[in-house]
Scaffold this motif. Structure first.
Motif, PDB file in Angstrom:
ATOM      1  N   GLU A   1       2.573  62.494  69.301  1.00 30.16           N
ATOM      2  CA  GLU A   1       1.796  62.568  70.540  1.00 30.16           C
ATOM      3  C   GLU A   1       1.566  64.016  70.970  1.00 30.16           C
ATOM      4  OE1 GLU A   1       4.118  60.351  69.918  1.00 30.16           O
ATOM      5  OE2 GLU A   1       3.687  58.424  70.857  1.00 30.16           O
TER       6      GLU A   1
ATOM      7  N   GLY B   1      -5.705  64.305  57.556  1.00 31.24           N
ATOM      8  CA  GLY B   1      -4.493  63.484  57.666  1.00 31.24           C
ATOM      9  C   GLY B   1      -3.622  63.866  58.853  1.00 31.24           C
TER      10      GLY B   1
ATOM     11  N   GLY C   1      -4.673  65.374  61.600  1.00 27.22           N
ATOM     12  CA  GLY C   1      -5.400  65.027  62.818  1.00 27.22           C
ATOM     13  C   GLY C   1      -5.386  63.529  63.100  1.00 27.22           C
ATOM     14  N   LEU C   2      -5.306  62.730  62.022  1.00 24.18           N
ATOM     15  CA  LEU C   2      -5.260  61.275  62.192  1.00 24.18           C
ATOM     16  C   LEU C   2      -3.868  60.811  62.635  1.00 24.18           C
ATOM     17  CD1 LEU C   2      -6.878  58.637  61.842  1.00 24.18           C
ATOM     18  CD2 LEU C   2      -6.086  58.566  59.463  1.00 24.18           C
ATOM     19  N   SER C   3      -2.827  61.386  62.009  1.00 22.65           N
ATOM     20  CA  SER C   3      -1.457  60.890  62.226  1.00 22.65           C
ATOM     21  C   SER C   3      -0.664  61.726  63.225  1.00 22.65           C
ATOM     22  CB  SER C   3      -0.700  60.881  60.894  1.00 22.65           C
ATOM     23  OG  SER C   3      -0.572  62.206  60.399  1.00 22.65           O
TER      24      SER C   3
ATOM     25  N   ASN D   1      13.131  58.344  65.280  1.00 26.58           N
ATOM     26  CA  ASN D   1      11.764  57.828  65.344  1.00 26.58           C
ATOM     27  C   ASN D   1      11.447  57.053  64.060  1.00 26.58           C
ATOM     28  OD1 ASN D   1       9.088  57.410  66.005  1.00 26.58           O
ATOM     29  ND2 ASN D   1       8.453  59.453  65.313  1.00 26.58           N
TER      30      ASN D   1
ATOM     31  N   VAL E   1       6.945  55.136  57.937  1.00 21.96           N
ATOM     32  CA  VAL E   1       5.657  54.668  57.399  1.00 21.96           C
ATOM     33  C   VAL E   1       4.815  55.865  56.964  1.00 21.96           C
ATOM     34  CG1 VAL E   1       3.487  53.536  58.033  1.00 21.96           C
ATOM     35  CG2 VAL E   1       5.668  52.538  58.724  1.00 21.96           C
ATOM     36  N   ALA E   2       4.824  56.928  57.784  1.00 27.43           N
ATOM     37  CA  ALA E   2       4.082  58.150  57.428  1.00 27.43           C
ATOM     38  C   ALA E   2       4.695  58.828  56.208  1.00 27.43           C
ATOM     39  CB  ALA E   2       4.067  59.119  58.611  1.00 27.43           C
TER      40      ALA E   2
ATOM     41  N   THR F   1      10.869  57.014  70.110  1.00 26.91           N
ATOM     42  CA  THR F   1      10.014  56.567  69.000  1.00 26.91           C
ATOM     43  C   THR F   1       8.554  56.760  69.392  1.00 26.91           C
ATOM     44  OG1 THR F   1      10.071  54.314  69.841  1.00 26.91           O
ATOM     45  CG2 THR F   1      11.630  54.847  68.094  1.00 26.91           C
ATOM     46  N   THR F   2       7.711  56.944  68.387  1.00 27.92           N
ATOM     47  CA  THR F   2       6.300  57.228  68.644  1.00 27.92           C
ATOM     48  C   THR F   2       5.519  55.948  68.959  1.00 27.92           C
ATOM     49  OG1 THR F   2       4.314  58.279  67.798  1.00 27.92           O
ATOM     50  CG2 THR F   2       5.637  57.072  66.204  1.00 27.92           C
ATOM     51  N   GLU F   3       4.480  56.103  69.760  1.00 25.65           N
ATOM     52  CA  GLU F   3       3.577  54.990  70.072  1.00 25.65           C
ATOM     53  C   GLU F   3       2.326  55.022  69.191  1.00 25.65           C
ATOM     54  OE1 GLU F   3       4.201  52.640  72.558  1.00 25.65           O
ATOM     55  OE2 GLU F   3       6.172  53.589  72.719  1.00 25.65           O
ATOM     56  N   VAL F   4       2.171  56.104  68.421  1.00 28.80           N
ATOM     57  CA  VAL F   4       0.974  56.222  67.577  1.00 28.80           C
ATOM     58  C   VAL F   4       0.942  55.053  66.592  1.00 28.80           C
ATOM     59  CG1 VAL F   4      -0.163  57.622  65.808  1.00 28.80           C
ATOM     60  CG2 VAL F   4       0.820  58.721  67.834  1.00 28.80           C
TER      61      VAL F   4
ATOM     62  N   LEU G   1       0.627  52.373  63.608  1.00 25.56           N
ATOM     63  CA  LEU G   1       1.175  52.492  62.256  1.00 25.56           C
ATOM     64  C   LEU G   1       0.100  52.799  61.220  1.00 25.56           C
ATOM     65  CD1 LEU G   1       3.922  49.701  62.134  1.00 25.56           C
ATOM     66  CD2 LEU G   1       4.202  52.170  62.425  1.00 25.56           C
ATOM     67  N   TRP G   2      -1.098  52.241  61.380  1.00 29.92           N
ATOM     68  CA  TRP G   2      -2.136  52.511  60.366  1.00 29.92           C
ATOM     69  C   TRP G   2      -2.501  53.997  60.371  1.00 29.92           C
ATOM     70  CZ3 TRP G   2      -6.922  54.671  61.202  1.00 29.92           C
ATOM     71  CH2 TRP G   2      -7.395  54.675  62.524  1.00 29.92           C
ATOM     72  N   ARG G   3      -2.457  54.631  61.556  1.00 29.08           N
ATOM     73  CA  ARG G   3      -2.740  56.073  61.620  1.00 29.08           C
ATOM     74  C   ARG G   3      -1.645  56.857  60.896  1.00 29.08           C
ATOM     75  NH1 ARG G   3      -4.624  58.038  67.561  1.00 29.08           N
ATOM     76  NH2 ARG G   3      -5.061  59.907  66.331  1.00 29.08           N
ATOM     77  N   LEU G   4      -0.394  56.451  61.101  1.00 35.62           N
ATOM     78  CA  LEU G   4       0.721  57.137  60.445  1.00 35.62           C
ATOM     79  C   LEU G   4       0.624  56.971  58.927  1.00 35.62           C
ATOM     80  CD1 LEU G   4       3.694  56.163  62.811  1.00 35.62           C
ATOM     81  CD2 LEU G   4       2.396  58.304  62.786  1.00 35.62           C
ATOM     82  N   PHE G   5       0.262  55.755  58.484  1.00 34.59           N
ATOM     83  CA  PHE G   5       0.256  55.473  57.049  1.00 34.59           C
ATOM     84  C   PHE G   5      -0.923  56.160  56.343  1.00 34.59           C
ATOM     85  CE2 PHE G   5      -0.593  52.618  53.361  1.00 34.59           C
ATOM     86  CZ  PHE G   5       0.558  52.908  52.662  1.00 34.59           C
ATOM     87  N   VAL G   6      -2.134  55.928  56.861  1.00 33.90           N
ATOM     88  CA  VAL G   6      -3.317  56.532  56.228  1.00 33.90           C
ATOM     89  C   VAL G   6      -3.251  58.062  56.349  1.00 33.90           C
ATOM     90  CG1 VAL G   6      -5.836  56.674  56.248  1.00 33.90           C
ATOM     91  CG2 VAL G   6      -4.705  54.473  56.658  1.00 33.90           C
ATOM     92  N   GLY G   7      -2.871  58.548  57.535  1.00 30.86           N
ATOM     93  CA  GLY G   7      -2.713  59.991  57.723  1.00 30.86           C
ATOM     94  C   GLY G   7      -1.663  60.547  56.777  1.00 30.86           C
TER      95      GLY G   7
ATOM     96  N   ALA H   1      -8.851  64.667  65.147  1.00 32.42           N
ATOM     97  CA  ALA H   1      -8.146  64.150  66.334  1.00 32.42           C
ATOM     98  C   ALA H   1      -9.134  63.898  67.473  1.00 32.42           C
ATOM     99  CB  ALA H   1      -7.052  65.131  66.764  1.00 32.42           C
TER     100      ALA H   1
ATOM    101  N   VAL I   1     -11.334  60.781  66.583  1.00 31.44           N
ATOM    102  CA  VAL I   1     -10.576  59.531  66.721  1.00 31.44           C
ATOM    103  C   VAL I   1     -10.396  59.191  68.207  1.00 31.44           C
ATOM    104  CG1 VAL I   1      -8.304  58.465  66.349  1.00 31.44           C
ATOM    105  CG2 VAL I   1      -9.401  59.744  64.502  1.00 31.44           C
ATOM    106  N   ALA I   2     -10.107  60.222  69.025  1.00 33.15           N
ATOM    107  CA  ALA I   2      -9.951  59.994  70.470  1.00 33.15           C
ATOM    108  C   ALA I   2     -11.282  59.569  71.090  1.00 33.15           C
ATOM    109  CB  ALA I   2      -9.417  61.248  71.141  1.00 33.15           C
TER     110      ALA I   2
END
Lengths: 152, 168
Positions: free
Chosen positions: A32, A98, A100-102, A117, A122-123, B102-105, B107-113, B158, B161-162
């Motif tokens: 965040e 990547g 910027g996305l994650s 965390n 997953v990341a 823990t993050t609120e972002v 999961l698909w963003r974490l994985f693909v990113g 970023a 996406v926002a």
């Protein structure tokens, strides 16, 4: 590897501890906060990379004047200067998208695990898959290139 | 009154740019640099974080890129370095860090990113620590170009996406 001094891994661990504590304190381990930075809502992260780069610049300038060779390995001191080619830009572009996305980069992701965390795993799983895919592809390309030149 | 008039706009700007102050950001950055410095002074090694993502594959994969001598020689200490990073962050969480979070972002963003980070850092020869801290600290032009590139694309991504309404 085997001839390395016993203190070698202890020092690497100590450096990692300080590095990880710093990543936690800097909030870079928090996606965040990184996303807020990239969306121009909080520019504090400039001081993280800037602060780290200033300390490393001083270190790389001063340490080689103090010792001829590194005490634990006997290695000569070098700077981190990698050759430039197209991959530096292509890779930087893919990494940037990547990040910027994650909102997470490798070191910060490891630190994030220590903070508890768990979704960040997953990341990290994604990072390992991505690293594997590019390594597999480049090894495959190298082999086919080699066999093509042999055939020539 | 006159002094207040001149100081106020500056304060407003600083607060707008740094709503959470700068102290912990700067202190964290200095410690990241100090961690690099300790390892460098003792061993001559410039530690980056992302090579671990490749060198660790050499334990289980026979793909030639992962088994290059440079990776085989460094894979053990890279594991130790990463364990240190995890443990150091845990110490932070249990002391100054209020027990973790823990993050609120999504999961698909974490994985693909994450996949793109894995490809991009290895293709581009480094990441935020390797190029951003150590490469910039070395005055390397390659690192300046890489950092400018990933920063520009990260900002663009970023913001896009926002703007598409994905949050967090």
């Amino acid at each position: 590897m085997s001839d390395r001094s016993p203190a070698f891994h202890a020092v690497v661990l100590l450096g990692g501890l300080i590095f990880g504590f710093g990543l936690g304190l800097s909030q870079m381990a928090r996606p965040e906060v990184v996303l807020d930075f990239l969306q121009f809502e909080d520019f504090g992260l400039l001081f993280v990379m800037g602060g780290g780069a200033v300390v490393s610049a001083i270190t790389f300038a001063v340490v080689p004047r103090m010792f001829d060779r590194a005490p634990l390995t006997g290695d000569v001191f070098r700077k981190r200067v990698k050759s430039f080619d197209r991959n530096v830009v292509v890779g930087g572009t893919i990494f940037g998208v990547g990040w910027g996305l994650s909102g997470i980069c490798p070191g910060a992701a490891y630190a994030s695990v220590g903070i508890g965390n768990y979704p960040i795993l997953v990341a990290i799983g994604g990072m390992f898959l991505g690293a594997y895919a590019q390594g597999y592809w480049r090894s495959y390309r190298q082999q086919t290139d080699a066999s093509v030149s042999i055939a020539d | 009154m006159a002094t207040q008039m001149t100081i106020e706009p500056l304060q407003i700007t600083v607060e707008a740019l740094f709503p959470n102050g700068i102290a912990h950001y700067a202190a964290g950055g200095l410690l990241i640099g100090l961690g690099v410095a300790v390892i460098y002074a003792a061993t001559g090694i410039i530690a980056g974080a992302s090579t671990f993502l490749e060198s660790t594959w050499s334990y289980v994969s026979s793909v030639s890129r992962f088994n290059q001598p440079k990776y085989l020689a460094s894979r053990d200490w890279r594991v130790v370095f990463t364990v240190g990073i995890v443990a150091g962050a845990a110490v932070y969480a249990l002391t100054l860090g209020a027990g973790g979070w823990t993050t609120e972002v999504q999961l698909w963003r974490l994985f693909v990113g994450g996949i793109l980070v894995g490809v991009g850092t290895r293709l581009g020869k480094g990441c935020t620590s390797g190029h951003g801290v150590c490469g910039i600290g070395s005055g390397s032009n390659t690192s300046f170009v890489n950092v400018a590139t990933f920063l520009a694309f990260a900002i663009g991504t970023a913001q896009l996406v926002a703007a598409l309404g994905v949050s967090p």
